[in-house]
Design a protein around this motif. Structure first.
Motif, PDB file in Angstrom:
ATOM      1  N   ALA A 105      -4.344   1.133   9.333  1.00 13.88           N
ATOM      2  CA  ALA A 105      -3.817   0.276   8.267  1.00 13.88           C
ATOM      3  C   ALA A 105      -2.946  -0.808   8.889  1.00 13.88           C
ATOM      4  CB  ALA A 105      -2.989   1.100   7.292  1.00 13.88           C
ATOM      5  N   LYS A 106      -3.141  -2.035   8.490  1.00 13.80           N
ATOM      6  CA  LYS A 106      -2.316  -3.128   9.017  1.00 13.80           C
ATOM      7  C   LYS A 106      -0.910  -3.084   8.422  1.00 13.80           C
ATOM      8  CE  LYS A 106      -1.940  -8.075   9.530  1.00 13.80           C
ATOM      9  NZ  LYS A 106      -2.444  -9.390   9.141  1.00 13.80           N
ATOM     10  N   THR A 107      -0.847  -2.943   7.113  1.00  9.05           N
ATOM     11  CA  THR A 107       0.428  -3.012   6.401  1.00  9.05           C
ATOM     12  C   THR A 107       0.885  -1.625   5.985  1.00  9.05           C
ATOM     13  OG1 THR A 107      -0.334  -5.128   5.513  1.00  9.05           O
ATOM     14  CG2 THR A 107       1.613  -4.179   4.504  1.00  9.05           C
ATOM     15  N   SER A 108       2.175  -1.406   5.998  1.00 10.06           N
ATOM     16  CA  SER A 108       2.751  -0.145   5.534  1.00 10.06           C
ATOM     17  C   SER A 108       2.786  -0.135   4.012  1.00 10.06           C
ATOM     18  CB  SER A 108       4.171   0.006   6.086  1.00 10.06           C
ATOM     19  OG  SER A 108       4.149  -0.003   7.499  1.00 10.06           O
ATOM     20  N   ALA A 109       2.868   1.057   3.437  1.00  8.87           N
ATOM     21  CA  ALA A 109       2.901   1.203   1.977  1.00  8.87           C
ATOM     22  C   ALA A 109       3.894   2.295   1.606  1.00  8.87           C
ATOM     23  CB  ALA A 109       1.511   1.564   1.452  1.00  8.87           C
ATOM     24  N   ILE A 110       4.552   2.094   0.458  1.00  5.47           N
ATOM     25  CA  ILE A 110       5.528   3.074  -0.021  1.00  5.47           C
ATOM     26  C   ILE A 110       5.166   3.476  -1.445  1.00  5.47           C
ATOM     27  CG2 ILE A 110       7.158   1.282  -0.766  1.00  5.47           C
ATOM     28  CD1 ILE A 110       9.397   3.259   0.159  1.00  5.47           C
ATOM     29  N   ASP A 111       5.352   4.752  -1.743  1.00  3.43           N
ATOM     30  CA  ASP A 111       5.015   5.317  -3.047  1.00  3.43           C
ATOM     31  C   ASP A 111       6.066   4.934  -4.078  1.00  3.43           C
ATOM     32  OD1 ASP A 111       3.904   6.849  -5.075  1.00  3.43           O
ATOM     33  OD2 ASP A 111       4.639   8.752  -4.277  1.00  3.43           O
ATOM     34  N   VAL A 112       5.640   4.175  -5.092  1.00  2.34           N
ATOM     35  CA  VAL A 112       6.566   3.727  -6.132  1.00  2.34           C
ATOM     36  C   VAL A 112       5.955   3.927  -7.514  1.00  2.34           C
ATOM     37  CG1 VAL A 112       7.621   2.005  -4.606  1.00  2.34           C
ATOM     38  CG2 VAL A 112       5.783   1.312  -6.131  1.00  2.34           C
ATOM     39  N   ASP A 113       6.829   3.896  -8.504  1.00  6.55           N
ATOM     40  CA  ASP A 113       6.459   3.907  -9.921  1.00  6.55           C
ATOM     41  C   ASP A 113       7.183   2.753 -10.606  1.00  6.55           C
ATOM     42  OD1 ASP A 113       4.746   6.085 -10.144  1.00  6.55           O
ATOM     43  OD2 ASP A 113       6.339   7.507 -10.583  1.00  6.55           O
ATOM     44  N   GLN A 114       6.704   2.367 -11.754  1.00  4.69           N
ATOM     45  CA  GLN A 114       7.390   1.418 -12.639  1.00  4.69           C
ATOM     46  C   GLN A 114       7.805   0.117 -11.948  1.00  4.69           C
ATOM     47  OE1 GLN A 114      10.390   3.225 -15.114  1.00  4.69           O
ATOM     48  NE2 GLN A 114       9.418   5.211 -14.949  1.00  4.69           N
ATOM     49  N   ILE A 115       6.841  -0.612 -11.433  1.00  2.00           N
ATOM     50  CA  ILE A 115       7.120  -1.897 -10.804  1.00  2.00           C
ATOM     51  C   ILE A 115       7.357  -2.931 -11.894  1.00  2.00           C
ATOM     52  CG2 ILE A 115       6.219  -3.704  -9.303  1.00  2.00           C
ATOM     53  CD1 ILE A 115       4.377  -1.518  -8.079  1.00  2.00           C
TER      54      ILE A 115
END
Length: 135
Positions: free
Chosen positions: A33-43
């Motif tokens: 994966a090039k970009t990191s990702a974070i687990d979120v809710d309710q953006i």
């Protein structure tokens, strides 16, 4: 920088996000994966190019969350592991991994069905880390 001076990390690590006062999150290191990702809710998009979201803090208890407000660095189109493409907000904060603190960018996404709350991509790993998949 020689390989011997790089920090060795395993395929799964515990990280911290000190600017957001998050002392520990389980992260999967993913050089695919090039970009990191974070687990979120309710953006929620706010005025002034900011976004507010809930960071999911626990694998076992998705209700355990922390509200964060951050500046949107950019938007990006990401192709997920199932091949679909989606547009995501990108935010930046300090990542503490292997004793080194550095600024890293993260896309905001629900990782509800994943084992780790965060995915660390190769952009965040570049120049400072070497991945030992057996670790």
């Amino acid at each position: 920088m020689a390989v011997s001076s790089k920090i060795v990390v395993g395929w799964r690590e515990s990280i911290a996000l000190p600017d957001w006062e998050i002392p520990s999150l389980r992260a999967k290191v993913d050089t695919g994966a090039k970009t990191s990702a974070i687990d979120v809710d309710q953006i929620k998009l706010l005025s002034g190019g900011r976004v507010r979201f809930d960071v999911v803090l626990s694998n076992l208890h998705r209700r355990k969350k922390k509200w964060i407000t951050a500046k949107v660095v950019r938007e990006t189109v990401v192709r997920s592991s199932n091949g679909s493409r989606e547009t995501r907000y990108v935010v930046a904060t300090t990542l503490l991994l292997g004793g080194l603190a550095k600024t890293a960018e993260f896309t905001l996404v629900s990782r509800e069905n994943m084992l780790c709350r965060m995915l660390i991509g190769r952009s965040a790993l570049a120049r400072h880390y070497v991945v030992d998949a057996a670790r």
